[in-house]
Design a protein around this motif. Structure first.
Motif, mmCIF file in Angstrom:
data_model
loop_
_atom_site.group_PDB
_atom_site.id
_atom_site.type_symbol
_atom_site.label_atom_id
_atom_site.label_comp_id
_atom_site.label_asym_id
_atom_site.label_seq_id
_atom_site.Cartn_x
_atom_site.Cartn_y
_atom_site.Cartn_z
ATOM 1 N N ASN A 125 4.291 -5.139 -3.054
ATOM 2 C CA ASN A 125 5.289 -4.464 -2.222
ATOM 3 C C ASN A 125 4.677 -3.663 -1.079
ATOM 4 N N TYR A 126 3.379 -3.455 -1.134
ATOM 5 C CA TYR A 126 2.754 -2.523 -0.217
ATOM 6 C C TYR A 126 2.152 -3.193 1.007
ATOM 7 N N ALA A 127 2.307 -2.515 2.134
ATOM 8 C CA ALA A 127 1.403 -2.741 3.240
ATOM 9 C C ALA A 127 0.170 -1.885 2.965
ATOM 10 N N VAL A 128 -0.993 -2.409 3.236
ATOM 11 C CA VAL A 128 -2.234 -1.665 3.008
ATOM 12 C C VAL A 128 -3.013 -1.607 4.313
ATOM 13 N N GLY A 129 -3.339 -0.412 4.707
ATOM 14 C CA GLY A 129 -4.038 -0.226 5.967
ATOM 15 C C GLY A 129 -5.404 0.400 5.787
ATOM 16 N N TRP A 130 -6.218 0.228 6.804
ATOM 17 C CA TRP A 130 -7.533 0.882 6.869
ATOM 18 C C TRP A 130 -7.552 1.815 8.075
ATOM 19 N N PHE A 131 -8.076 2.987 7.845
ATOM 20 C CA PHE A 131 -8.251 3.995 8.881
ATOM 21 C C PHE A 131 -9.690 4.506 8.788
ATOM 22 N N ARG A 132 -10.140 5.175 9.835
ATOM 23 C CA ARG A 132 -11.439 5.821 9.756
ATOM 24 C C ARG A 132 -11.399 7.157 10.481
ATOM 25 N N GLN A 133 -12.287 8.047 10.035
ATOM 26 C CA GLN A 133 -12.378 9.366 10.650
ATOM 27 C C GLN A 133 -13.838 9.711 10.848
ATOM 28 N N ALA A 134 -14.215 9.840 12.100
ATOM 29 C CA ALA A 134 -15.571 10.232 12.452
ATOM 30 C C ALA A 134 -15.662 11.760 12.460
ATOM 31 N N PRO A 135 -16.862 12.307 12.309
ATOM 32 C CA PRO A 135 -17.013 13.768 12.294
ATOM 33 C C PRO A 135 -16.440 14.413 13.544
ATOM 34 N N GLY A 136 -15.594 15.409 13.338
ATOM 35 C CA GLY A 136 -15.017 16.133 14.452
ATOM 36 C C GLY A 136 -13.921 15.412 15.199
ATOM 37 N N LYS A 137 -13.490 14.273 14.683
ATOM 38 C CA LYS A 137 -12.466 13.491 15.379
ATOM 39 C C LYS A 137 -11.277 13.241 14.461
ATOM 40 N N GLU A 138 -10.174 12.832 15.065
ATOM 41 C CA GLU A 138 -8.990 12.525 14.287
ATOM 42 C C GLU A 138 -9.132 11.170 13.591
ATOM 43 N N ARG A 139 -8.355 11.017 12.553
ATOM 44 C CA ARG A 139 -8.334 9.743 11.850
ATOM 45 C C ARG A 139 -7.624 8.708 12.721
ATOM 46 N N VAL A 140 -8.188 7.506 12.787
ATOM 47 C CA VAL A 140 -7.612 6.466 13.633
ATOM 48 C C VAL A 140 -7.330 5.208 12.824
ATOM 49 N N PHE A 141 -6.322 4.493 13.250
ATOM 50 C CA PHE A 141 -5.899 3.264 12.617
ATOM 51 C C PHE A 141 -6.833 2.117 12.999
ATOM 52 N N LEU A 142 -7.121 1.254 12.017
ATOM 53 C CA LEU A 142 -7.950 0.079 12.276
ATOM 54 C C LEU A 142 -7.180 -1.221 12.084
ATOM 55 N N ALA A 143 -6.574 -1.378 10.911
ATOM 56 C CA ALA A 143 -5.911 -2.638 10.586
ATOM 57 C C ALA A 143 -4.981 -2.424 9.413
ATOM 58 N N THR A 144 -4.008 -3.321 9.298
ATOM 59 C CA THR A 144 -3.118 -3.289 8.158
ATOM 60 C C THR A 144 -2.728 -4.712 7.801
ATOM 61 N N ILE A 145 -2.269 -4.882 6.573
ATOM 62 C CA ILE A 145 -1.871 -6.221 6.130
ATOM 63 C C ILE A 145 -0.720 -6.103 5.149
ATOM 64 N N HIS A 146 0.221 -7.015 5.301
ATOM 65 C CA HIS A 146 1.374 -7.080 4.410
ATOM 66 C C HIS A 146 1.552 -8.536 4.001
ATOM 67 N N LYS A 147 2.013 -8.751 2.800
ATOM 68 C CA LYS A 147 2.083 -10.117 2.283
ATOM 69 C C LYS A 147 3.013 -10.993 3.111
ATOM 70 N N SER A 148 4.029 -10.388 3.723
ATOM 71 C CA SER A 148 5.005 -11.178 4.474
ATOM 72 C C SER A 148 4.633 -11.368 5.935
ATOM 73 N N ARG A 149 3.795 -10.471 6.478
ATOM 74 C CA ARG A 149 3.526 -10.535 7.914
ATOM 75 C C ARG A 149 2.060 -10.743 8.243
ATOM 76 N N GLY A 150 1.213 -10.779 7.233
ATOM 77 C CA GLY A 150 -0.190 -11.001 7.541
ATOM 78 C C GLY A 150 -0.843 -9.765 8.126
ATOM 79 N N PRO A 151 -1.950 -9.948 8.869
ATOM 80 C CA PRO A 151 -2.711 -8.813 9.372
ATOM 81 C C PRO A 151 -2.276 -8.362 10.771
ATOM 82 N N TYR A 152 -2.581 -7.093 11.040
ATOM 83 C CA TYR A 152 -2.350 -6.509 12.361
ATOM 84 C C TYR A 152 -3.500 -5.571 12.630
ATOM 85 N N TYR A 153 -4.060 -5.633 13.853
ATOM 86 C CA TYR A 153 -5.264 -4.886 14.168
ATOM 87 C C TYR A 153 -5.069 -3.960 15.358
ATOM 88 N N ALA A 154 -5.854 -2.890 15.342
ATOM 89 C CA ALA A 154 -5.931 -2.058 16.534
ATOM 90 C C ALA A 154 -6.646 -2.844 17.627
#
Length: 123
Positions: free
Chosen positions: A31-60
């Motif tokens: 049921n879940y979309a699962v995403g990856w994010f990253r946070q570098a020192p001193g910076k905000e967390r940013v979106f990288l990619a996500t994937i859902h079983k019905s729609r496949g992957p989506y990337y920054a």
């Protein structure tokens, strides 16, 4: 209780590859979309990619094809294959899961988060 556990981070050299894993337990994985994010020192967390079983992957847009997200529904695991790593990829990488979105790219789209895994890329 939904739990996410990341693994696969480490110290690598520029140009190397890593594959991160995000193992999810305690919920209905499909049921879940699962995403990856990253946070570098001193910076905000940013979106990288996500994937859902019905729609496949989506990337920054910024990834320019270096990263690939995939999911193994039988193992309740999502992967992030990272190639041609650069020093600027150094960050803590988090996975997140949410049932309210299929392609969310904002933190607020996700309900559950892992603790993160450190990736350090040396020049």
């Amino acid at each position: 209780q939904v739990q996410l556990v990341e693994s696969g981070g480490g110290l690598v050299e520029a140009g190397d590859s890593l594959r991160l894993s995000c193992a999810i337990s305690g919920g209905r994985f499909s049921n879940y979309a699962v995403g990856w994010f990253r946070q570098a020192p001193g910076k905000e967390r940013v979106f990288l990619a996500t994937i859902h079983k019905s729609r496949g992957p989506y990337y920054a847009d910024s990834l320019k094809g270096r990263f690939t997200i995939s999911r193994d529904n039988a193992k309740n695991t999502v992967y992030l294959q990272m190639n041609s790593l650069k020093p600027e990829d150094t960050a803590v990488y988090h996975c997140a899961a949410g049932a309210r979105t299929q392609w969310g790219s904002s933190d607020s789209d996700y309900d559950y988060w892992g603790q993160g895994t450190q990736v350090t890329v040396s020049s």
